[in-house]
Design a protein around this motif. Structure first.
Motif, mmCIF file in Angstrom:
data_model
loop_
_atom_site.group_PDB
_atom_site.id
_atom_site.type_symbol
_atom_site.label_atom_id
_atom_site.label_comp_id
_atom_site.label_asym_id
_atom_site.label_seq_id
_atom_site.Cartn_x
_atom_site.Cartn_y
_atom_site.Cartn_z
ATOM 1 N N ARG A 143 -67.781 19.733 47.280
ATOM 2 C CA ARG A 143 -66.663 20.436 47.895
ATOM 3 C C ARG A 143 -65.701 19.552 48.686
ATOM 4 O O ARG A 143 -64.636 20.006 49.038
ATOM 5 C CB ARG A 143 -67.137 21.599 48.784
ATOM 6 C CG ARG A 143 -67.980 22.629 48.005
ATOM 7 C CD ARG A 143 -68.007 23.972 48.684
ATOM 8 N NE ARG A 143 -68.294 23.842 50.105
ATOM 9 C CZ ARG A 143 -67.517 24.293 51.053
ATOM 10 N NH1 ARG A 143 -66.396 24.891 50.772
ATOM 11 N NH2 ARG A 143 -67.841 24.140 52.301
ATOM 12 N N ILE A 145 -63.110 16.899 48.350
ATOM 13 C CA ILE A 145 -62.362 16.157 47.349
ATOM 14 C C ILE A 145 -61.947 14.825 47.960
ATOM 15 O O ILE A 145 -61.332 14.792 49.030
ATOM 16 C CB ILE A 145 -61.109 16.954 46.918
ATOM 17 C CG1 ILE A 145 -61.508 18.331 46.383
ATOM 18 C CG2 ILE A 145 -60.306 16.173 45.890
ATOM 19 C CD1 ILE A 145 -62.363 18.335 45.157
ATOM 20 N N SER A 174 -54.376 18.615 62.446
ATOM 21 C CA SER A 174 -54.774 19.957 62.080
ATOM 22 C C SER A 174 -54.763 20.118 60.555
ATOM 23 O O SER A 174 -53.839 19.673 59.892
ATOM 24 C CB SER A 174 -53.790 20.917 62.737
ATOM 25 O OG SER A 174 -54.011 22.188 62.268
ATOM 26 N N GLY A 175 -55.823 20.726 60.035
ATOM 27 C CA GLY A 175 -55.893 21.015 58.598
ATOM 28 C C GLY A 175 -56.342 19.862 57.722
ATOM 29 O O GLY A 175 -56.284 19.951 56.497
ATOM 30 N N THR A 176 -56.798 18.767 58.302
ATOM 31 C CA THR A 176 -57.206 17.623 57.482
ATOM 32 C C THR A 176 -58.621 17.770 56.935
ATOM 33 O O THR A 176 -59.044 16.992 56.082
ATOM 34 C CB THR A 176 -57.142 16.301 58.282
ATOM 35 O OG1 THR A 176 -57.726 16.506 59.562
ATOM 36 C CG2 THR A 176 -55.718 15.818 58.434
ATOM 37 N N GLY A 177 -59.392 18.718 57.453
ATOM 38 C CA GLY A 177 -60.742 18.942 56.932
ATOM 39 C C GLY A 177 -61.841 18.558 57.907
ATOM 40 O O GLY A 177 -62.949 18.221 57.502
ATOM 41 N N LYS A 178 -61.551 18.638 59.211
ATOM 42 C CA LYS A 178 -62.536 18.216 60.208
ATOM 43 C C LYS A 178 -63.799 19.081 60.167
ATOM 44 O O LYS A 178 -64.920 18.574 60.204
ATOM 45 C CB LYS A 178 -61.914 18.242 61.617
ATOM 46 C CG LYS A 178 -60.781 17.236 61.778
ATOM 47 C CD LYS A 178 -60.268 17.177 63.198
ATOM 48 C CE LYS A 178 -59.570 18.433 63.656
ATOM 49 N NZ LYS A 178 -58.335 18.746 62.893
ATOM 50 N N GLU A 179 -63.584 20.376 60.049
ATOM 51 C CA GLU A 179 -64.758 21.255 60.039
ATOM 52 C C GLU A 179 -65.567 21.088 58.751
ATOM 53 O O GLU A 179 -66.799 21.094 58.766
ATOM 54 C CB GLU A 179 -64.323 22.721 60.214
ATOM 55 C CG GLU A 179 -65.504 23.666 60.164
ATOM 56 C CD GLU A 179 -65.285 24.961 60.937
ATOM 57 O OE1 GLU A 179 -64.272 25.091 61.621
ATOM 58 O OE2 GLU A 179 -66.166 25.827 60.832
ATOM 59 N N LEU A 180 -64.849 20.885 57.674
ATOM 60 C CA LEU A 180 -65.517 20.650 56.385
ATOM 61 C C LEU A 180 -66.432 19.428 56.480
ATOM 62 O O LEU A 180 -67.581 19.436 56.019
ATOM 63 C CB LEU A 180 -64.439 20.427 55.324
ATOM 64 C CG LEU A 180 -64.875 20.346 53.871
ATOM 65 C CD1 LEU A 180 -65.380 21.687 53.402
ATOM 66 C CD2 LEU A 180 -63.728 19.877 52.989
ATOM 67 N N VAL A 358 -54.238 19.634 54.370
ATOM 68 C CA VAL A 358 -54.911 20.310 53.256
ATOM 69 C C VAL A 358 -54.861 21.834 53.409
ATOM 70 O O VAL A 358 -54.699 22.563 52.444
ATOM 71 C CB VAL A 358 -56.370 19.834 53.133
ATOM 72 C CG1 VAL A 358 -57.031 20.463 51.916
ATOM 73 C CG2 VAL A 358 -56.426 18.318 53.047
ATOM 74 N N ARG A 359 -54.954 22.290 54.663
ATOM 75 C CA ARG A 359 -54.905 23.739 54.866
ATOM 76 C C ARG A 359 -53.575 24.308 54.364
ATOM 77 O O ARG A 359 -53.530 25.351 53.729
ATOM 78 C CB ARG A 359 -55.077 24.071 56.350
ATOM 79 C CG ARG A 359 -55.154 25.581 56.593
ATOM 80 C CD ARG A 359 -55.033 25.916 58.070
ATOM 81 N NE ARG A 359 -56.017 25.228 58.884
ATOM 82 C CZ ARG A 359 -57.295 25.536 58.913
ATOM 83 N NH1 ARG A 359 -57.735 26.521 58.164
ATOM 84 N NH2 ARG A 359 -58.116 24.879 59.671
ATOM 85 N N GLU A 362 -53.599 24.482 50.624
ATOM 86 C CA GLU A 362 -54.429 25.604 50.174
ATOM 87 C C GLU A 362 -53.648 26.920 50.295
ATOM 88 O O GLU A 362 -53.619 27.732 49.372
ATOM 89 C CB GLU A 362 -55.717 25.658 51.013
ATOM 90 C CG GLU A 362 -56.702 26.694 50.520
ATOM 91 C CD GLU A 362 -58.006 26.694 51.324
ATOM 92 O OE1 GLU A 362 -58.067 26.040 52.390
ATOM 93 O OE2 GLU A 362 -58.958 27.356 50.887
HETATM 94 N N1 LIG Z 1 -61.075 16.895 51.203
HETATM 95 C C1 LIG Z 1 -61.121 18.219 51.037
HETATM 96 N N2 LIG Z 1 -61.633 18.748 49.921
HETATM 97 C C2 LIG Z 1 -61.675 20.080 49.734
HETATM 98 N N3 LIG Z 1 -61.234 20.978 50.623
HETATM 99 C C3 LIG Z 1 -60.718 20.522 51.768
HETATM 100 C C4 LIG Z 1 -60.647 19.114 52.044
HETATM 101 N N4 LIG Z 1 -60.108 18.959 53.262
HETATM 102 C C5 LIG Z 1 -59.865 20.184 53.742
HETATM 103 N N5 LIG Z 1 -60.225 21.147 52.849
HETATM 104 C C6 LIG Z 1 -60.078 22.600 53.037
HETATM 105 O O1 LIG Z 1 -58.911 22.806 53.803
HETATM 106 C C7 LIG Z 1 -59.091 23.829 54.766
HETATM 107 C C8 LIG Z 1 -58.905 23.270 56.155
HETATM 108 O O2 LIG Z 1 -59.992 22.408 56.479
HETATM 109 P P1 LIG Z 1 -60.703 22.445 57.910
HETATM 110 O O3 LIG Z 1 -60.754 23.825 58.446
HETATM 111 O O4 LIG Z 1 -61.974 21.702 57.789
HETATM 112 O O5 LIG Z 1 -59.635 21.577 58.717
HETATM 113 P P2 LIG Z 1 -59.580 21.221 60.265
HETATM 114 O O6 LIG Z 1 -59.243 19.789 60.344
HETATM 115 O O7 LIG Z 1 -60.800 21.717 60.924
HETATM 116 O O8 LIG Z 1 -58.322 22.055 60.686
HETATM 117 P P3 LIG Z 1 -57.896 22.622 62.141
HETATM 118 O O9 LIG Z 1 -57.588 21.432 62.970
HETATM 119 O O10 LIG Z 1 -56.700 23.425 61.796
HETATM 120 O O11 LIG Z 1 -59.059 23.415 62.622
HETATM 121 C C9 LIG Z 1 -60.484 24.380 54.524
HETATM 122 O O12 LIG Z 1 -60.407 25.476 53.681
HETATM 123 C C10 LIG Z 1 -61.192 23.237 53.828
HETATM 124 O O13 LIG Z 1 -62.226 23.708 53.017
#
Ligand SMILES: Nc1ncnc2c1ncn2[C@@H]1O[C@H](COP(=O)(O)OP(=O)(O)OP(=O)(O)O)[C@@H](O)[C@H]1O
Ligand SMILES: [Mg+2]
Length: 476
Positions: A143, A145, A174-180, A358-359, A362
């Motif tokens: 999951r 990428i 924000s939205g770069t995928g930190k939680e992922l 990335v958010r 999406e």
């Molecule tokens: N490299 C990746 N591959 C696949 N999906 C990704 C990737 N990076 C982010 N996503 C998807 O993009 C969305 C945002 O990711 P996430 O919530 O982890 O970001 P974040 O950095 O925590 O954002 P925020 O700062 O807004 O909380 C999620 O749906 C996540 O699954």
């Protein structure tokens, strides 16, 4: 179940007997050897889960035995038996990789406990090896990428830190995928069977955050009508993810620091100390070093959290990821398999700077799937900001563009006039303000017929440059 095998190596026969007896009583299968050489021979033939070895023996000593065992099977745990006078060697043994020792004379409980700890560690190490192997054969984490070099580095780091207990600070816009990333670290850790508990420190009202994190007892404050377990306790045996930690109040920062140091929490309104076994992951989109300078974030907490920093680059700095992300999201959003993207829509997606990372991508695709009719996502199905490059420029252009259109010449004349007025007709300063040379400014003033009101000559009138100033000669 297979019985656990323990090999005892000691040149002292009576001690061997005592150990054998005690360990057999605990239900272990016991092998014994009177020398290091004999012990290794036995180990090769029969194998063992744990080896208990004396340090000082004729022939091979305990350290050499340990070294040989580590080469033979690093998973076999070695417990060093130390007697008075051999402490130094025990220290050496620790440095060389033995994690356990029993000092002579020992009692039975101590022996039991040490063996148990060694076995636990063995299980853990085995699990880690299995995890690492699974990760290696997989190549990438599910999951996530990661096509770009920089994201592949992130994935590598995740694989390396996941099996450990270390605290990880995840940084990124924000939205770069930190939680992922945080979830991936948890899922590939030995704590994967435990809970993953995310806490968004920015989303919870300040006065409630403490009780959210640490829990409270009934009556601790107005509204505390019953005892409540906090997120740290809920994450016991698993991982807590402190998201947006940069927004946390200072007094809570102190409390987090304490948990990190002592692994103990106290519920609000109660001074009982509750031990918690949690791994801490944290994330922020803030520059914490700046926050430290501004006195908003504690430096000591920063160093505690920043043991391993993982910095996720913004999407605009890794455009190779856009295409595979599009494919990934179309699939996960349930797009029909035949659906394609028109070349111009694709170009727009690839060129857009993605401030929401990335958010935002999406969300744009989700929207496009709703609007789209037919077999392809077209330019018209994308949001305005992505579709029209002009709208995009508006984000960096400091002026509004009139709907009716405008004349570039007219705008240039007006801009030059305003810049001159702003600098009291000092041409050098106005030129610098516009990012051009004075020479160029003069050329353009002449072109547009700009002259200082009340002066006879147009452009090129005498002006003393600023002291020490050298006018570079540029072309207009
Ligand atoms: N490299 C990746 N591959 C696949 N999906 C990704 C990737 N990076 C982010 N996503 C998807 O993009 C969305 C945002 O990711 P996430 O919530 O982890 O970001 P974040 O950095 O925590 O954002 P925020 O700062 O807004 O909380 C999620 O749906 C996540 O699954
Ligand atoms: Mg997040």
């Amino acid at each position: 179940m297979k019985r656990i095998k323990i090999l005892v190596i000691d040149d002292d026969e009576s001690l061997r007997r005592v150990l054998e007896y005690n360990l057999a009583q605990e239900g272990y299968a016991v092998l014994t050897a009177g020398s290091g050489e004999q012990g290794l021979e036995l180990l090769r033939k029969e194998g063992a889960d744990v080896v208990v070895t004396d340090v000082r023996m004729p022939g091979m000593d305990g350290l050499q035995v340990m070294e040989a065992i580590r080469k033979h099977d690093p998973n076999t745990q070695v417990i060093i038996l130390t007697a008075f006078g051999t402490i130094e060697m025990a220290v050496e043994a620790m440095k060389a990789g033995a994690f356990h020792y029993i000092s002579k004379p020992f009692n039975r409980d101590e022996l039991k406990l040490t063996i148990k700890k060694a076995l636990q560690l063995r299980e853990l190490e085995k699990e880690n090896v299995a995890l690492r192997q699974a990760l290696q054969t997989k190549g990438s984490l599910d999951r996530i990428i990661a096509e770009s070099g920089r994201m592949r580095e992130i994935v590598d780091m995740i694989k390396r830190v996941a099996p450990t207990e270390t605290t990880v600070l995840i940084l990124g816009e924000s939205g770069t995928g930190k939680e992922l990333v945080a979830r991936a670290i948890h899922n590939y850790s030995p704590r994967a069977k435990g809970a993953f508990v995310p806490v968004n420190c920015a989303a919870i009202p300040e006065h409630l955050l403490e009780s959210e994190l640490f829990g409270h007892v009934k009556g601790a404050f107005t509204g505390a009508i019953r005892d409540r377990v906090g997120k740290f306790e809920a994450a016991d045996g698993g991982t807590i993810f402190l998201d947006e930690i940069g927004e946390m109040r200072q007094d809570l920062q102190v409390k987090i620091l304490r948990v990190l140091e002592e692994r103990i929490v106290e519920r609000v309104g109660d001074n009982r100390q509750i031990p918690v076994d949690v791994r801490v992951l944290a994330a922020t989109n803030k520059d914490l070093t700046k926050a430290i300078q501004a006195g908003e974030f504690r430096e000591d907490l920063y160093y505690r959290l920043n043991v391993v920093p993982l910095c996720i680059p913004p999407l605009r700095e890794r455009r190779e990821d856009v295409r595979p992300l599009i494919q990934h999201f179309l699939r996960s959003l349930g797009a029909p398999p035949r659906l394609t993207i028109s070349p111009d829509a694709f170009r727009a997606l690839e060129n857009y700077p993605w401030p929401g990372n990335v958010r935002e991508l999406e969300n744009a695709l989700e929207r496009a799937l709703i609007f789209q009719r037919g077999d392809a996502i077209g330019l018209a199905d994308l949001p305005d900001t992505i579709r029209s490059p002009r709208a995009r420029e508006a984000t960096t252009l400091p002026v509004e563009l009139p709907a009716a259109g405008l004349s570039l010449e007219g705008v240039e004349k007006e801009l030059i006039l305003r810049a001159l007025e702003k600098h009291e007709w000092n041409q050098s300063r106005a030129a610098r303000y516009l990012g051009i040379t004075r020479h160029t400014l003069l050329y353009r003033m002449e072109k547009h017929g700009i002259a200082r009101p009340g002066r006879a000559g147009a452009a090129g009138e005498e002006e003393k440059g600023e002291p020490g100033e050298q006018e570079p000669t540029g072309s207009g």
